[in-house]
Design a protein around this motif. Structure first.
Motif, PDB file in Angstrom:
ATOM      1  N   ARG A 126       6.355  73.388  53.072  1.00 47.00           N
ATOM      2  CA  ARG A 126       6.413  72.076  52.407  1.00 47.00           C
ATOM      3  C   ARG A 126       7.333  72.209  51.201  1.00 47.00           C
ATOM      4  O   ARG A 126       7.348  73.260  50.531  1.00 47.00           O
ATOM      5  CB  ARG A 126       5.016  71.649  51.909  1.00 47.00           C
ATOM      6  N   LEU A 127       8.061  71.138  50.897  1.00 49.09           N
ATOM      7  CA  LEU A 127       8.999  71.218  49.769  1.00 49.09           C
ATOM      8  C   LEU A 127       8.244  71.428  48.453  1.00 49.09           C
ATOM      9  O   LEU A 127       8.715  72.155  47.574  1.00 49.09           O
ATOM     10  CB  LEU A 127       9.867  69.945  49.699  1.00 49.09           C
ATOM     11  N   THR A 128       7.070  70.818  48.333  1.00 48.03           N
ATOM     12  CA  THR A 128       6.281  70.997  47.110  1.00 48.03           C
ATOM     13  C   THR A 128       6.013  72.483  46.855  1.00 48.03           C
ATOM     14  O   THR A 128       6.157  72.963  45.727  1.00 48.03           O
ATOM     15  CB  THR A 128       4.914  70.274  47.258  1.00 48.03           C
ATOM     16  N   ASP A 129       5.638  73.212  47.906  1.00 43.33           N
ATOM     17  CA  ASP A 129       5.355  74.641  47.752  1.00 43.33           C
ATOM     18  C   ASP A 129       6.622  75.422  47.402  1.00 43.33           C
ATOM     19  O   ASP A 129       6.579  76.366  46.610  1.00 43.33           O
ATOM     20  CB  ASP A 129       4.742  75.209  49.043  1.00 43.33           C
ATOM     21  N   ILE A 130       7.723  75.021  48.003  1.00 47.24           N
ATOM     22  CA  ILE A 130       8.993  75.712  47.720  1.00 47.24           C
ATOM     23  C   ILE A 130       9.392  75.488  46.258  1.00 47.24           C
ATOM     24  O   ILE A 130       9.779  76.431  45.555  1.00 47.24           O
ATOM     25  CB  ILE A 130      10.108  75.212  48.683  1.00 47.24           C
ATOM     26  N   TYR A 311      14.119  63.839  45.087  1.00 44.49           N
ATOM     27  CA  TYR A 311      14.085  62.372  45.168  1.00 44.49           C
ATOM     28  C   TYR A 311      15.260  61.840  45.992  1.00 44.49           C
ATOM     29  O   TYR A 311      15.112  60.904  46.774  1.00 44.49           O
ATOM     30  CB  TYR A 311      14.099  61.785  43.750  1.00 44.49           C
ATOM     31  N   ALA A 312      16.432  62.457  45.822  1.00 44.64           N
ATOM     32  CA  ALA A 312      17.608  62.032  46.606  1.00 44.64           C
ATOM     33  C   ALA A 312      17.293  62.162  48.102  1.00 44.64           C
ATOM     34  O   ALA A 312      17.561  61.241  48.890  1.00 44.64           O
ATOM     35  CB  ALA A 312      18.815  62.889  46.235  1.00 44.64           C
ATOM     36  N   ALA A 313      16.722  63.301  48.492  1.00 41.67           N
ATOM     37  CA  ALA A 313      16.390  63.520  49.909  1.00 41.67           C
ATOM     38  C   ALA A 313      15.317  62.532  50.381  1.00 41.67           C
ATOM     39  O   ALA A 313      15.368  62.028  51.504  1.00 41.67           O
ATOM     40  CB  ALA A 313      15.901  64.954  50.107  1.00 41.67           C
ATOM     41  N   GLU A 314      14.370  62.246  49.505  1.00 40.15           N
ATOM     42  CA  GLU A 314      13.274  61.321  49.858  1.00 40.15           C
ATOM     43  C   GLU A 314      13.801  59.899  50.045  1.00 40.15           C
ATOM     44  O   GLU A 314      13.509  59.251  51.045  1.00 40.15           O
ATOM     45  CB  GLU A 314      12.196  61.380  48.764  1.00 40.15           C
ATOM     46  N   ARG A 361       9.253  58.307  40.015  1.00 39.43           N
ATOM     47  CA  ARG A 361       8.992  58.050  41.444  1.00 39.43           C
ATOM     48  C   ARG A 361       7.529  58.297  41.808  1.00 39.43           C
ATOM     49  O   ARG A 361       6.823  59.030  41.117  1.00 39.43           O
ATOM     50  CB  ARG A 361       9.884  58.940  42.303  1.00 39.43           C
ATOM     51  N   LYS A 362       7.119  57.683  42.930  1.00 38.30           N
ATOM     52  CA  LYS A 362       5.734  57.850  43.388  1.00 38.30           C
ATOM     53  C   LYS A 362       5.646  58.571  44.733  1.00 38.30           C
ATOM     54  O   LYS A 362       4.608  59.108  45.076  1.00 38.30           O
ATOM     55  CB  LYS A 362       5.067  56.478  43.516  1.00 38.30           C
ATOM     56  N   ILE A 363       6.712  58.525  45.502  1.00 42.68           N
ATOM     57  CA  ILE A 363       6.662  59.076  46.869  1.00 42.68           C
ATOM     58  C   ILE A 363       7.349  60.444  46.905  1.00 42.68           C
ATOM     59  O   ILE A 363       8.473  60.589  46.430  1.00 42.68           O
ATOM     60  CB  ILE A 363       7.379  58.124  47.867  1.00 42.68           C
ATOM     61  N   SER A 364       6.669  61.408  47.503  1.00 44.82           N
ATOM     62  CA  SER A 364       7.260  62.748  47.604  1.00 44.82           C
ATOM     63  C   SER A 364       8.054  62.884  48.905  1.00 44.82           C
ATOM     64  O   SER A 364       7.843  62.138  49.869  1.00 44.82           O
ATOM     65  CB  SER A 364       6.162  63.810  47.567  1.00 44.82           C
ATOM     66  N   VAL A 369       8.446  62.619  54.995  1.00 41.70           N
ATOM     67  CA  VAL A 369       8.687  63.315  56.273  1.00 41.70           C
ATOM     68  C   VAL A 369       7.504  63.076  57.217  1.00 41.70           C
ATOM     69  O   VAL A 369       7.685  62.773  58.404  1.00 41.70           O
ATOM     70  CB  VAL A 369       8.933  64.819  56.033  1.00 41.70           C
ATOM     71  N   ASP A 370       6.292  63.182  56.675  1.00 42.33           N
ATOM     72  CA  ASP A 370       5.105  62.903  57.500  1.00 42.33           C
ATOM     73  C   ASP A 370       5.144  61.460  58.016  1.00 42.33           C
ATOM     74  O   ASP A 370       4.803  61.173  59.166  1.00 42.33           O
ATOM     75  CB  ASP A 370       3.819  63.085  56.670  1.00 42.33           C
ATOM     76  N   THR A 371       5.562  60.549  57.129  1.00 43.54           N
ATOM     77  CA  THR A 371       5.616  59.121  57.497  1.00 43.54           C
ATOM     78  C   THR A 371       6.648  58.886  58.593  1.00 43.54           C
ATOM     79  O   THR A 371       6.412  58.135  59.547  1.00 43.54           O
ATOM     80  CB  THR A 371       5.966  58.270  56.255  1.00 43.54           C
TER      81      THR A 371
END
Ligand code: SF4
Length: 398
Positions: A126-130, A311-314, A361-364, A369-371
């Motif tokens: 997951r990007l958060t973990d990275i 955020y750019a990727a999101e 921002r609010k969305i990770s 990706v899950d969505t």
């Protein structure tokens, strides 16, 4: 997650899932069984519907050549994965049946005892973990990639960048009509020449990026060599924006390769947690992923923070949600070529937006990706690379 070497691949168009993977899978089987007498391949689902336009039958026959090979298009049988085909190989006194599944971006698996699944080399998924790992170890995203890939990743990415540039040059210097019944006129050279005639900055920027994207996707549609970024159908977005910004800002090659590593990490996360296959999750998984990768790369090259890169990727992925895959007559031409150009322009906008408002921002990225994957699963089957819905159904060849 697996190596970036499993994401970026140099291969012939027009489709990584429908041409590169089937061709390589058949070459693998041919090598395992050198005493083949003849082969019958049965294509199912997406392969059966769009295999003609994607040249699937042609690459399979070429891979087994000179062994006689018949390809059957079975549009009735349902399979667990939409990109599945069976290979029945006659060895004289023995017949062997193998099932091949194409996973997107040129990756595949074969139910053969000799088949080895590529190794997982990254410990985080997951990007958060990275990002947390990078922060606690005080390393950058490219340093993270090198830590798990080893230093050989840079010479690999150098080859990838060279091929991207070669493909762009080929595309902007070639005219004519693309193969197939649609008679699509190649436009990259026209767009490129138009840049030379108009010097308004916005026109220059938009047309040049578009020209590069058209160039790559036209080479792809003609069966030329491209880099899967992350797929053949979505191969134009990333190199188009990269070439534009590298020339504009005179970015040194070391930094360009680092940008490719950052974009690759984004593509890898999407591939691992969702899909980069149009047959599995629609075009949001292909061009949406390419846009997300390009936005992250662009943000990195402009020295944005990890938060801004995320955020750019999101943003880039969020605004491709629901994008269907509906290639007319199965050719990776309409809407694919133009769509890559639009995604490249969108990637730049996403990064520029992230530069200013990432902190609120609010969305990770992980959530989007899950969505995307869930949206792909919910999408009607006809919008997942079957050429049975959308433009592919409405458009009539005159
Ligand atoms: S519409 Fe998108 S996903 Fe479908 S073939 Fe074209 S580029 Fe690939």
């Amino acid at each position: 997650m697996k190596s970036l070497k499993e994401l970026y691949r140099i291969g012939h168009g027009p489709s990584s899932s429908h041409a590169v993977a089937p061709g390589n899978a058949c070459l693998f089987l041919k090598q395992q069984y050198p005493h083949l007498r003849n082969v019958v391949v049965t294509l199912y689902e997406s392969f059966a519907y769009t295999g003609k336009g994607h040249l699937t039958d042609k690459v399979i026959i070429e891979a087994f050549s000179p062994i006689p090979c018949e390809v059957i298009f079975d549009r009735q049988t349902k399979t667990d994965h939409p990109n599945t085909f069976d290979v029945v190989m006659s060895l004289g006194n023995e017949t062997i049946r193998r099932r091949v599944v194409s996973l997107g971006g040129g990756a595949y698996q074969v139910d053969d005892p000799h088949w080895q699944t590529p190794q997982t080399i990254y410990p985080h998924h997951r990007l958060t973990d990275i990002l947390n790992y990078c922060q606690s170890n005080q390393i950058t995203l490219p340093q993270y990639v090198e830590r798990f890939e080893g230093p050989s990743i840079w010479s690999f990415l150098e080859k990838i960048w060279q091929q991207m540039q070669t493909t762009i040059l080929e595309g902007i210097s070639t005219e004519g009509i693309l193969p197939g019944t649609l008679k699509v006129v190649r436009k990259a050279k026209t767009l490129y020449n138009a840049v030379m005639m108009h010097n308004t900055p916005e026109v220059h920027q938009n047309r040049l990026i578009s020209a590069y994207a058209f160039a790559v996707n036209e080479v792809n549609a003609a069966g030329g060599l491209v880099v899967t970024a992350p797929t053949c159908g979505a191969s134009g977005t990333m190199p188009a924006l990269l070439k534009y910004v590298v020339d504009r800002d005179e970015i040194p090659e070391k930094k360009v390769l680092e940008g490719l590593a950052v974009g690759g990490l984004i593509g890898n996360l999407i591939k691992h947690n969702a899909s980069i296959s149009g047959a599995e999750a629609g075009c949001q998984a292909e061009v949406g992923s390419a846009c997300s990768m390009a936005a992250a790369t662009y943000a990195y090259l402009l020295n944005m923070s990890m938060n801004q890169i995320e955020y750019a990727a999101e943003v880039a992925m969020e605004h491709h949600l629901g994008l269907t895959c509906d290639p007319i007559q199965g050719y990776v031409q309409i809407p694919c070529i133009e769509r890559n150009a639009m995604a490249a322009l969108r990637a730049m906008d996403a990064a520029q937006l992230a530069h200013v408002i990432a902190d609120s921002r609010k969305i990770s990225f992980d959530l989007i990706v899950d969505t995307m994957y869930q949206t792909g699963k919910d999408m009607d089957r006809k919008y997942r690379e079957t050429s049975k819905g959308g433009l592919a159904k409405k458009y009539r060849v005159s």
